[in-house]
Design a protein around this motif. Structure first.
Motif, PDB file in Angstrom:
ATOM      1  N   HIS A 144       0.855  -1.192   0.000  1.00  0.00           N
ATOM      2  CA  HIS A 144       0.000   0.000   0.000  1.00  0.00           C
ATOM      3  C   HIS A 144       0.886   1.235   0.000  1.00  0.00           C
ATOM      4  O   HIS A 144       1.441   1.632   1.026  1.00  0.00           O
ATOM      5  CB  HIS A 144      -0.912  -0.001   1.231  1.00  0.00           C
ATOM      6  CG  HIS A 144      -1.963   1.074   1.208  1.00  0.00           C
ATOM      7  ND1 HIS A 144      -3.313   0.806   1.307  1.00  0.00           N
ATOM      8  CD2 HIS A 144      -1.870   2.425   1.094  1.00  0.00           C
ATOM      9  CE1 HIS A 144      -4.005   1.929   1.282  1.00  0.00           C
ATOM     10  NE2 HIS A 144      -3.139   2.939   1.145  1.00  0.00           N
ATOM     11  N   HIS A 198      -1.652   2.801  -4.999  1.00  0.00           N
ATOM     12  CA  HIS A 198      -2.982   3.395  -5.131  1.00  0.00           C
ATOM     13  C   HIS A 198      -2.836   4.744  -5.833  1.00  0.00           C
ATOM     14  O   HIS A 198      -2.106   5.627  -5.354  1.00  0.00           O
ATOM     15  CB  HIS A 198      -3.602   3.583  -3.745  1.00  0.00           C
ATOM     16  CG  HIS A 198      -3.913   2.289  -3.060  1.00  0.00           C
ATOM     17  ND1 HIS A 198      -5.195   1.829  -2.885  1.00  0.00           N
ATOM     18  CD2 HIS A 198      -3.096   1.353  -2.516  1.00  0.00           C
ATOM     19  CE1 HIS A 198      -5.165   0.673  -2.260  1.00  0.00           C
ATOM     20  NE2 HIS A 198      -3.897   0.356  -2.019  1.00  0.00           N
ATOM     21  N   ASP A 221      -9.059  -3.259  -3.208  1.00  0.00           N
ATOM     22  CA  ASP A 221      -8.333  -2.788  -2.024  1.00  0.00           C
ATOM     23  C   ASP A 221      -8.874  -1.403  -1.683  1.00  0.00           C
ATOM     24  O   ASP A 221      -8.566  -0.423  -2.362  1.00  0.00           O
ATOM     25  CB  ASP A 221      -6.838  -2.726  -2.322  1.00  0.00           C
ATOM     26  CG  ASP A 221      -5.988  -2.541  -1.073  1.00  0.00           C
ATOM     27  OD1 ASP A 221      -6.507  -1.996  -0.070  1.00  0.00           O
ATOM     28  OD2 ASP A 221      -4.804  -2.931  -1.091  1.00  0.00           O
ATOM     29  N   HIS A 241      -9.810   1.883   0.997  1.00  0.00           N
ATOM     30  CA  HIS A 241      -9.576   2.631   2.229  1.00  0.00           C
ATOM     31  C   HIS A 241     -10.909   2.635   2.994  1.00  0.00           C
ATOM     32  O   HIS A 241     -11.876   3.251   2.530  1.00  0.00           O
ATOM     33  CB  HIS A 241      -9.177   4.074   1.914  1.00  0.00           C
ATOM     34  CG  HIS A 241      -7.846   4.224   1.232  1.00  0.00           C
ATOM     35  ND1 HIS A 241      -7.506   3.549   0.081  1.00  0.00           N
ATOM     36  CD2 HIS A 241      -6.770   5.005   1.545  1.00  0.00           C
ATOM     37  CE1 HIS A 241      -6.282   3.904  -0.281  1.00  0.00           C
ATOM     38  NE2 HIS A 241      -5.812   4.769   0.589  1.00  0.00           N
ATOM     39  N   GLU A 272     -11.299   4.938   7.841  1.00  0.00           N
ATOM     40  CA  GLU A 272     -10.068   5.624   8.253  1.00  0.00           C
ATOM     41  C   GLU A 272     -10.458   6.793   9.160  1.00  0.00           C
ATOM     42  O   GLU A 272     -10.299   7.966   8.817  1.00  0.00           O
ATOM     43  CB  GLU A 272      -9.286   6.101   7.021  1.00  0.00           C
ATOM     44  CG  GLU A 272      -7.886   6.577   7.348  1.00  0.00           C
ATOM     45  CD  GLU A 272      -7.097   7.010   6.135  1.00  0.00           C
ATOM     46  OE1 GLU A 272      -5.986   7.534   6.319  1.00  0.00           O
ATOM     47  OE2 GLU A 272      -7.580   6.823   4.986  1.00  0.00           O
ATOM     48  N   SER A 295      -8.107  -1.581   3.842  1.00  0.00           N
ATOM     49  CA  SER A 295      -6.943  -0.860   4.361  1.00  0.00           C
ATOM     50  C   SER A 295      -7.375   0.147   5.428  1.00  0.00           C
ATOM     51  O   SER A 295      -8.453   0.727   5.350  1.00  0.00           O
ATOM     52  CB  SER A 295      -6.210  -0.142   3.225  1.00  0.00           C
ATOM     53  OG  SER A 295      -5.593  -1.068   2.349  1.00  0.00           O
ATOM     54  N   HIS A 296      -6.529   0.327   6.399  1.00  0.00           N
ATOM     55  CA  HIS A 296      -6.710   1.230   7.541  1.00  0.00           C
ATOM     56  C   HIS A 296      -7.629   0.612   8.604  1.00  0.00           C
ATOM     57  O   HIS A 296      -7.168   0.146   9.630  1.00  0.00           O
ATOM     58  CB  HIS A 296      -7.227   2.608   7.112  1.00  0.00           C
ATOM     59  CG  HIS A 296      -6.268   3.392   6.303  1.00  0.00           C
ATOM     60  ND1 HIS A 296      -5.128   3.961   6.843  1.00  0.00           N
ATOM     61  CD2 HIS A 296      -6.262   3.711   4.983  1.00  0.00           C
ATOM     62  CE1 HIS A 296      -4.463   4.584   5.905  1.00  0.00           C
ATOM     63  NE2 HIS A 296      -5.123   4.444   4.758  1.00  0.00           N
ATOM     64  N   CYS A 298      -4.986  -4.415   5.690  1.00  0.00           N
ATOM     65  CA  CYS A 298      -3.667  -3.785   5.647  1.00  0.00           C
ATOM     66  C   CYS A 298      -3.663  -2.610   6.608  1.00  0.00           C
ATOM     67  O   CYS A 298      -4.467  -1.677   6.461  1.00  0.00           O
ATOM     68  CB  CYS A 298      -3.325  -3.315   4.235  1.00  0.00           C
ATOM     69  SG  CYS A 298      -1.654  -2.634   4.092  1.00  0.00           S
ATOM     70  N   THR A 299      -2.798  -2.661   7.611  1.00  0.00           N
ATOM     71  CA  THR A 299      -2.655  -1.554   8.535  1.00  0.00           C
ATOM     72  C   THR A 299      -1.553  -0.629   8.050  1.00  0.00           C
ATOM     73  O   THR A 299      -0.567  -1.079   7.450  1.00  0.00           O
ATOM     74  CB  THR A 299      -2.359  -2.061   9.961  1.00  0.00           C
ATOM     75  OG1 THR A 299      -2.389  -0.962  10.879  1.00  0.00           O
ATOM     76  CG2 THR A 299      -1.010  -2.754  10.068  1.00  0.00           C
ATOM     77  N   LEU A 300      -1.710   0.656   8.278  1.00  0.00           N
ATOM     78  CA  LEU A 300      -0.768   1.667   7.790  1.00  0.00           C
ATOM     79  C   LEU A 300      -0.304   2.518   8.976  1.00  0.00           C
ATOM     80  O   LEU A 300      -0.839   3.614   9.219  1.00  0.00           O
ATOM     81  CB  LEU A 300      -1.420   2.543   6.718  1.00  0.00           C
ATOM     82  CG  LEU A 300      -1.790   1.935   5.358  1.00  0.00           C
ATOM     83  CD1 LEU A 300      -0.652   1.145   4.754  1.00  0.00           C
ATOM     84  CD2 LEU A 300      -3.052   1.136   5.388  1.00  0.00           C
ATOM     85  N   THR A 358       1.210  -4.992   6.616  1.00  0.00           N
ATOM     86  CA  THR A 358       1.503  -3.618   7.008  1.00  0.00           C
ATOM     87  C   THR A 358       2.307  -2.984   5.885  1.00  0.00           C
ATOM     88  O   THR A 358       3.029  -3.674   5.167  1.00  0.00           O
ATOM     89  CB  THR A 358       2.264  -3.570   8.346  1.00  0.00           C
ATOM     90  OG1 THR A 358       2.369  -2.212   8.793  1.00  0.00           O
ATOM     91  CG2 THR A 358       3.655  -4.161   8.246  1.00  0.00           C
ATOM     92  N   ASP A 360       2.172   3.235   3.035  1.00  0.00           N
ATOM     93  CA  ASP A 360       1.153   4.219   2.698  1.00  0.00           C
ATOM     94  C   ASP A 360       1.815   5.378   1.964  1.00  0.00           C
ATOM     95  O   ASP A 360       2.303   5.207   0.866  1.00  0.00           O
ATOM     96  CB  ASP A 360       0.396   4.681   3.933  1.00  0.00           C
ATOM     97  CG  ASP A 360      -0.996   5.229   3.604  1.00  0.00           C
ATOM     98  OD1 ASP A 360      -1.328   5.306   2.419  1.00  0.00           O
ATOM     99  OD2 ASP A 360      -1.732   5.573   4.528  1.00  0.00           O
TER     100      ASP A 360
END
Length: 420
Positions: A65, A125, A215, A217, A220, A248-249, A276-278, A313, A316
């Motif tokens: 990401h 992205h 994928d 977001h 967030e 993600s997030h 997916c953690t950012l 992870t 970003d």
């Protein structure tokens, strides 16, 4: 494949056997850049042979990401209030006049840094919206194609909240154009859409039609009422898209009551939705309104892992309005994840998996990934003792191979002083 296709023998490396242990091996690589065999005492007469004197060999790192279209724009598009909406507004205003060549120039610098750090695959992205139109997709697909022999890049058509000024039908048209222009995956930010439910359905419908990965977001925010992760999970389950969808997030999951969060996590595990953690972005952007007991802003990483959800992870943003720092090093992000997510038991092993096998699986690369016969010879070589040492401190000297070719560093750097 047979040994007569061999093109390179990497002799005397150590490969991981857990986070703290290693075992000696040789790696035989074909002329097409695939691993033919991994094991001790391999022989390949007449093939180029490199003695690596016991260096650590691990699979190439995966940063699943990034926003390469935004990297290194902090000076041109600053974010004075440090919030997510502030960052979105700053880049939106700046991007209106961005041209593809400018994006490519900055993104190439970041990509070169990532490759030097050991990245073998990146998911980028790329904004598709009213301001950028298809210029970002044009730039990133050209960048992807120009770097095919160095790194695998997946371009995500990131349908932002301004893609069609809130009209999902027009947003779908933008998405179709982006896919036709060469984007690989489908992305978007439903929380900021006027009708998030319809937005998620539109993106998942497109994924079904085109057979693409998704994928998004999602959530967030630290608003405990945010529930679009749940809706995405349910939509994935209904369409049987398990293994093809990533959220993600998912920061809001950390703000929800424990019982609710547990049920949401169990549903994600059952539906096959990855996360997916950012940490860089979530630590910087989230929680600024809290006067005390400022939250870390990350999702519930440990609970997701315990439930069997595939968790990655990633970096970003790198040096822009969303994240003002960043070196393009997945190992740095693995370190931040240990700290910010409070990983404890098997922390190094978990964090390493989150920048290697887990994101490779979420990106659909797992059939070509790893230290095994039939995988692409995408390798990171260092003088670290083991995976735990690699994650904890990294390495000042790294040699990176992509499909059996050196793309950063060199073999000489891997040998101890005095050994030739």
């Amino acid at each position: 494949m047979s040994k007569d296709e061999a093109g390179l023998l990497l002799r005397d490396v150590r490969i991981p056997a857990g986070a703290r242990a290693t075992r000696p091996a040789d790696i035989l690589v074909s002329t097409r850049g695939m691993i033919l065999e991994v094991g001790p005492g391999l022989s390949a007469p007449g093939v180029e042979t490199v003695d690596l004197a016991g260096c650590l060999a691990v699979p190439g790192l995966v940063d699943m990401h990034q926003h390469l279209d935004k990297s290194s724009t902090l000076a041109q598009a600053p974010n004075p209030d440090g919030t997510l909406l502030g960052a979105i507004g700053a880049f939106r205003a700046y991007s209106e006049h961005l041209e593809a060549d400018d994006i490519i120039g900055r993104a190439q610098v970041t990509l070169d840094r990532c490759v030097a750090m050991g990245a073998s695959a990146i998911r980028a992205h790329t904004n598709v919206d009213y301001e950028m139109q298809l210029r970002g997709v044009d730039a990133l697909t050209r960048l992807r194609d120009a770097n095919r022999d160095r790194v695998d890049v997946q371009v995500v058509a990131f349908i932002t909240s301004s893609a069609a000024r809130g009209d999902p039908d027009k947003a779908r048209a933008c998405l179709e154009e982006a896919l036709a222009a060469g984007a690989d995956c489908i992305g978007g930010v439903p929380n900021l859409a006027p009708d998030p439910r319809r937005y998620i359905d539109m993106l998942l419908d497109a994924a079904e039609k085109h057979g693409r990965m998704v994928d998004l977001h999602v959530d967030e925010t630290l608003d405990p009422e945010a529930r679009w992760f749940d809706y995405l999970v349910e939509g994935t389950r209904r369409r049987a898209l398990g293994g093809r969808v990533v959220a993600s997030h998912v920061c809001a999951l950390s703000a929800r009551p424990d019982d609710e969060a547990r049920r949401a996590i169990e549903a994600a595990a059952e539906a096959g939705v990855g996360v997916c953690t950012l940490p860089a972005a979530n630590l910087f952007l989230q929680g600024r309104g809290s006067g005390h007991r400022v939250p870390r802003g990350l999702t519930r990483v440990t609970e997701l892992l315990a439930a069997g959800v595939t968790v990655a992870t990633a970096s970003d943003n790198i040096q822009d309005a969303f994240v003002p720092v960043g070196a393009g090093d997945p190992l740095e992000i693995a370190r931040w994840t240990i700290l910010a997510a409070h990983l404890l038991e098997d922390a190094a092993a978990s964090a390493f998996d989150m920048v290697t096998a887990a994101p490779a699986r979420l990106m659909g690369l797992d059939e070509r990934y790893g230290l095994r016969r039939g995988a692409a010879a995408n390798l990171l070589l260092t003088r670290c003792e083991n995976v735990e040492d690699l994650v904890a401190g990294g390495s000042l000297v790294r040699t990176v191979l992509h499909e059996g070719r050196v793309v950063a560093g060199g073999f000489d750097a891997m040998r101890p002083a005095g050994r030739t």
